[in-house]
Design an enzyme around this catalytic site. Sequence first.
Site, PDB file in Angstrom:
ATOM      1  N   ASP A  14       0.832  -1.207   0.000  1.00 24.67           N
ATOM      2  CA  ASP A  14       0.000   0.000   0.000  1.00 24.67           C
ATOM      3  C   ASP A  14       0.871   1.263   0.000  1.00 24.67           C
ATOM      4  OD1 ASP A  14      -2.065   1.788   0.273  1.00 24.67           O
ATOM      5  OD2 ASP A  14      -2.738   1.090   2.223  1.00 24.67           O
ATOM      6  N   HIS A 208      -8.033   0.115   9.295  1.00 26.56           N
ATOM      7  CA  HIS A 208      -6.994   0.652   8.399  1.00 26.56           C
ATOM      8  C   HIS A 208      -7.254   2.161   8.254  1.00 26.56           C
ATOM      9  CE1 HIS A 208      -4.552  -0.020   4.510  1.00 26.56           C
ATOM     10  NE2 HIS A 208      -4.904   1.244   4.447  1.00 26.56           N
ATOM     11  N   CYS A 241      -3.565   7.985  -0.749  1.00 21.91           N
ATOM     12  CA  CYS A 241      -4.588   7.718  -1.733  1.00 21.91           C
ATOM     13  C   CYS A 241      -4.489   8.779  -2.825  1.00 21.91           C
ATOM     14  CB  CYS A 241      -5.967   7.750  -1.080  1.00 21.91           C
ATOM     15  SG  CYS A 241      -7.270   7.486  -2.269  1.00 21.91           S
ATOM     16  N   ASN A 250      -1.098   6.686   4.746  1.00 21.41           N
ATOM     17  CA  ASN A 250      -1.457   5.739   5.793  1.00 21.41           C
ATOM     18  C   ASN A 250      -0.993   6.219   7.159  1.00 21.41           C
ATOM     19  OD1 ASN A 250      -2.483   3.344   4.247  1.00 21.41           O
ATOM     20  ND2 ASN A 250      -0.503   3.588   3.239  1.00 21.41           N
TER      21      ASN A 250
HETATM   22 MG    MG Z   1      -4.033   2.578   2.927  1.00 20.90          MG
END
Ligand code: MG
Length: 303
Positions: A14, A208, A241, A250
């Site tokens: 990610d 998350h 994102c 994150n």
């Molecule tokens: Mg993420």
Amino acid sequence: MSEKIQIIEVGPRDGLQNEKKPIPLGMKYRFVENLLGAGIDNIEVSSFVRADRIPQLSDAAELFQMIYNNKLAGNFSALIPNVKGLNRAIECRANRFAVFTASSETFNKKNINSTIEESLHLIGEVLAEAKKTSTSVRGYVSTAFGCPYEGKTKGNEDKVIEICEKLFDWGVDEISIGDTIGVGNPNQVKSLIKRLEKKWDLSRFAMHFHDTYSRALGNVMTSIEYGIRKFDSSAGGLGGCPYAHGATGNLATEDLVHLLHDLGFETGVDLYKLKNSSSEIFEFLGKTSSSKVHHAIGDSCGK
Ligand code: MG
């Protein structure tokens, strides 16, 4: 003995997937090796998506091969978009599979070019095959608290529950609830957890969070208070994102670990080793870590 909280490190997948500058395979391998050395034993290593969709992760097979050739021990998961990807992951001996969908129709459309229904259909196919192996599968339900296109839509919680129902029915072992753009607040988190708890054991869920608006740790606190004991995070806060304006990415694993230790929870993670594990990549990318703890603890290797 203090209570354990499990951390699922998503930095290598990610965290790196949206980085445009190609990161050498050896550097990715060292990242995984160093994370293990820091005490993180659940790592999402890569993704078996088509190379043209996410070029940064096109070396997934080689990375898994290096991990096994060097006999690294841990739980190494791979994101699986379809049955073809699953077969590649099985060949590479990924020991945990992850499937992905979002609770927002527009996000799914723009992110993976399918409706929720279509994405669930694909997941169903993957799970039917995956369950022939003994490998565990985790499901991601993204945009659970807000969507970059639809905002905080009414009824989204119902959609999240409906998707979780399907995923569990089809054999997913664990679900990670994602606040993809970091707009969730503790009231939303509490409300959703209370609904999940009515139907399932909360040990089957991870949260998350993204730290776009500095809400991640507040949401972690609320999640802990209402019974969640697993969290996804990314070393140094790598990732983000691409659809969220100004998204810092994150929740940083360092920030999560620092808080958990201070609260008296056990994580098995050495904060200093963790911090050092992402430094090489940040240096290579010419970026600085978004983790506040990373900067606060400085370069000292002491306690
Ligand atoms: Mg993420």
